[in-house]
Motif scaffolding. Sequence first.
Motif, PDB file in Angstrom:
ATOM      1  N   HIS A 191       0.893  -1.336   0.111  1.00 42.13           N
ATOM      2  CA  HIS A 191       0.027   0.072   0.021  1.00 42.13           C
ATOM      3  C   HIS A 191       0.823   1.417   0.137  1.00 42.13           C
ATOM      4  O   HIS A 191       0.366   2.488   0.036  1.00 42.13           O
ATOM      5  N   ASN A 192       2.113   1.168  -0.145  1.00 44.31           N
ATOM      6  CA  ASN A 192       3.031   2.144  -0.075  1.00 44.31           C
ATOM      7  C   ASN A 192       3.388   2.696  -1.739  1.00 44.31           C
ATOM      8  O   ASN A 192       4.070   1.921  -2.462  1.00 44.31           O
ATOM      9  N   LYS A 193       3.015   3.862  -2.081  1.00 40.08           N
ATOM     10  CA  LYS A 193       2.955   4.303  -3.427  1.00 40.08           C
ATOM     11  C   LYS A 193       4.503   5.100  -3.456  1.00 40.08           C
ATOM     12  O   LYS A 193       4.568   5.952  -2.667  1.00 40.08           O
ATOM     13  N   TRP A 194       5.241   4.538  -4.327  1.00 43.15           N
ATOM     14  CA  TRP A 194       6.522   5.330  -4.528  1.00 43.15           C
ATOM     15  C   TRP A 194       6.585   6.239  -5.483  1.00 43.15           C
ATOM     16  O   TRP A 194       6.210   5.836  -6.670  1.00 43.15           O
ATOM     17  N   GLU A 195       7.090   7.506  -5.476  1.00 43.69           N
ATOM     18  CA  GLU A 195       6.874   8.798  -5.965  1.00 43.69           C
ATOM     19  C   GLU A 195       8.007   8.566  -7.359  1.00 43.69           C
ATOM     20  O   GLU A 195       9.255   8.473  -6.974  1.00 43.69           O
ATOM     21  N   HIS A 196       7.457   8.388  -8.649  1.00 41.97           N
ATOM     22  CA  HIS A 196       8.568   8.085  -9.598  1.00 41.97           C
ATOM     23  C   HIS A 196       9.598   9.146  -9.905  1.00 41.97           C
ATOM     24  O   HIS A 196      10.599   8.553 -10.089  1.00 41.97           O
ATOM     25  N   ASN A 197       9.177  10.284  -9.714  1.00 45.20           N
ATOM     26  CA  ASN A 197      10.261  11.399 -10.353  1.00 45.20           C
ATOM     27  C   ASN A 197      11.341  11.310  -9.134  1.00 45.20           C
ATOM     28  O   ASN A 197      12.558  11.424  -9.477  1.00 45.20           O
ATOM     29  N   LEU A 198      11.089  11.332  -7.870  1.00 42.24           N
ATOM     30  CA  LEU A 198      11.992  11.289  -6.905  1.00 42.24           C
ATOM     31  C   LEU A 198      12.854  10.242  -7.065  1.00 42.24           C
ATOM     32  O   LEU A 198      14.058   9.965  -6.855  1.00 42.24           O
ATOM     33  N   LEU A 199      12.263   8.874  -7.169  1.00 46.12           N
ATOM     34  CA  LEU A 199      12.800   7.544  -7.268  1.00 46.12           C
ATOM     35  C   LEU A 199      13.731   7.791  -8.412  1.00 46.12           C
ATOM     36  O   LEU A 199      15.097   7.063  -8.500  1.00 46.12           O
ATOM     37  N   GLY A 200      13.527   8.304  -9.651  1.00 44.29           N
ATOM     38  CA  GLY A 200      14.233   8.393 -10.861  1.00 44.29           C
ATOM     39  C   GLY A 200      15.325   9.091 -10.469  1.00 44.29           C
ATOM     40  O   GLY A 200      16.410   8.875 -10.803  1.00 44.29           O
ATOM     41  N   GLN A 201      15.305  10.124  -9.728  1.00 45.62           N
ATOM     42  CA  GLN A 201      16.393  11.009  -9.220  1.00 45.62           C
ATOM     43  C   GLN A 201      17.639  10.090  -8.312  1.00 45.62           C
ATOM     44  O   GLN A 201      18.916  10.170  -8.564  1.00 45.62           O
ATOM     45  N   LEU A 202      17.072   9.113  -7.450  1.00 50.35           N
ATOM     46  CA  LEU A 202      17.964   8.443  -6.711  1.00 50.35           C
ATOM     47  C   LEU A 202      18.744   7.219  -7.659  1.00 50.35           C
ATOM     48  O   LEU A 202      19.880   6.957  -7.558  1.00 50.35           O
ATOM     49  N   ILE A 203      17.884   6.938  -8.761  1.00 49.63           N
ATOM     50  CA  ILE A 203      18.645   5.928  -9.707  1.00 49.63           C
ATOM     51  C   ILE A 203      19.481   6.474 -10.537  1.00 49.63           C
ATOM     52  O   ILE A 203      20.573   5.955 -10.837  1.00 49.63           O
ATOM     53  N   ASN A 204      18.985   7.707 -10.752  1.00 53.70           N
ATOM     54  CA  ASN A 204      20.265   8.635 -11.770  1.00 53.70           C
ATOM     55  C   ASN A 204      21.387   8.824 -10.741  1.00 53.70           C
ATOM     56  O   ASN A 204      22.498   8.840 -11.501  1.00 53.70           O
ATOM     57  N   ASP A 205      21.453   9.322  -9.583  1.00 53.08           N
ATOM     58  CA  ASP A 205      22.522   9.162  -8.756  1.00 53.08           C
ATOM     59  C   ASP A 205      23.750   8.028  -8.740  1.00 53.08           C
ATOM     60  O   ASP A 205      24.797   8.174  -8.933  1.00 53.08           O
ATOM     61  N   SER A 206      22.813   6.977  -8.884  1.00 53.85           N
ATOM     62  CA  SER A 206      23.591   5.656  -8.873  1.00 53.85           C
ATOM     63  C   SER A 206      24.095   5.676 -10.248  1.00 53.85           C
ATOM     64  O   SER A 206      25.378   5.189 -10.251  1.00 53.85           O
ATOM     65  N   ILE A 207      23.588   5.682 -11.314  1.00 54.95           N
ATOM     66  CA  ILE A 207      24.215   5.684 -12.662  1.00 54.95           C
ATOM     67  C   ILE A 207      25.256   6.716 -12.784  1.00 54.95           C
ATOM     68  O   ILE A 207      26.319   6.117 -13.422  1.00 54.95           O
ATOM     69  N   ALA A 208      25.191   7.834 -12.349  1.00 48.53           N
ATOM     70  CA  ALA A 208      26.470   8.717 -12.633  1.00 48.53           C
ATOM     71  C   ALA A 208      27.640   8.239 -11.682  1.00 48.53           C
ATOM     72  O   ALA A 208      28.713   8.102 -12.032  1.00 48.53           O
TER      73      ALA A 208
END
Length: 259
Positions: free
Chosen positions: A122-139
Amino acid sequence: MEWIWPCVALILSIWIASVWRITSLSSRLPSKPLFLSSRSEKRKNVLLVMAHPDDESMFFSPTIMYLASEGHRIHLLCISVGNADGLGSTRKEELYHACTIFEIPREQIQILDHQNFQDGFHNKWEHNLLGQLINDSIAIWNIDTVITFDKYGVSGHPNHRDVHHAVRNLMHESLPREIEAWELTSMSIFRKYSGPASVWPSLLCSSSYQKRGMLLLLNSKPYKSYHAMAKHKSQWVWFRKLFVVFSSYTYMNILHKIS
């Protein structure tokens, strides 16, 4: 009742033949893209983005072991510690232990415990913020290729699906063109639980996979999936033991390129 034993013998024969086919074909499939092939000029930095500890063992082990066999550097980004039952710290350590089976160094594993990305149906994960965290790991890891769930998330878990949408949005909005992203294809319930026998329809369709931006990966050492999942001791209950044995994701992965 006389029909029972012939049926059992038939099922065992199909199972054994399927495992043999998978292990014998795993190194010579017709649909390898260059980034996964040892013919590639350089090793790739591949990021597996998953939602919970144990996703790597339950769903992605054929991909992980194939990438390792081709000499690529595998990085894991786990978005949560899996704290739905209050076992987050335990499950975090279990993930590190499971990754020793796949020979992934601890320094190539990142496990988040963000307040906005807690484990739960029941926990909705916010896509834009999650994308930023993923992008940090990519970098940080200079990633060339990202692999994650598809829009159904294999099991339908909403956290899996949110990870997919975050990666897809990131691909369309922020990532350079040279970075590729692939999603793990969800299967029908019948194929999902047909174990190694699921390889036969996949092989029949494999000639068309490359044209459709798809890739079939077979697990040459399915027993490693079992050993890796067993490292998740807090999750190693009877129905997950059966899942690892009967799930087609133990024996094969079908990846689809995100475009």
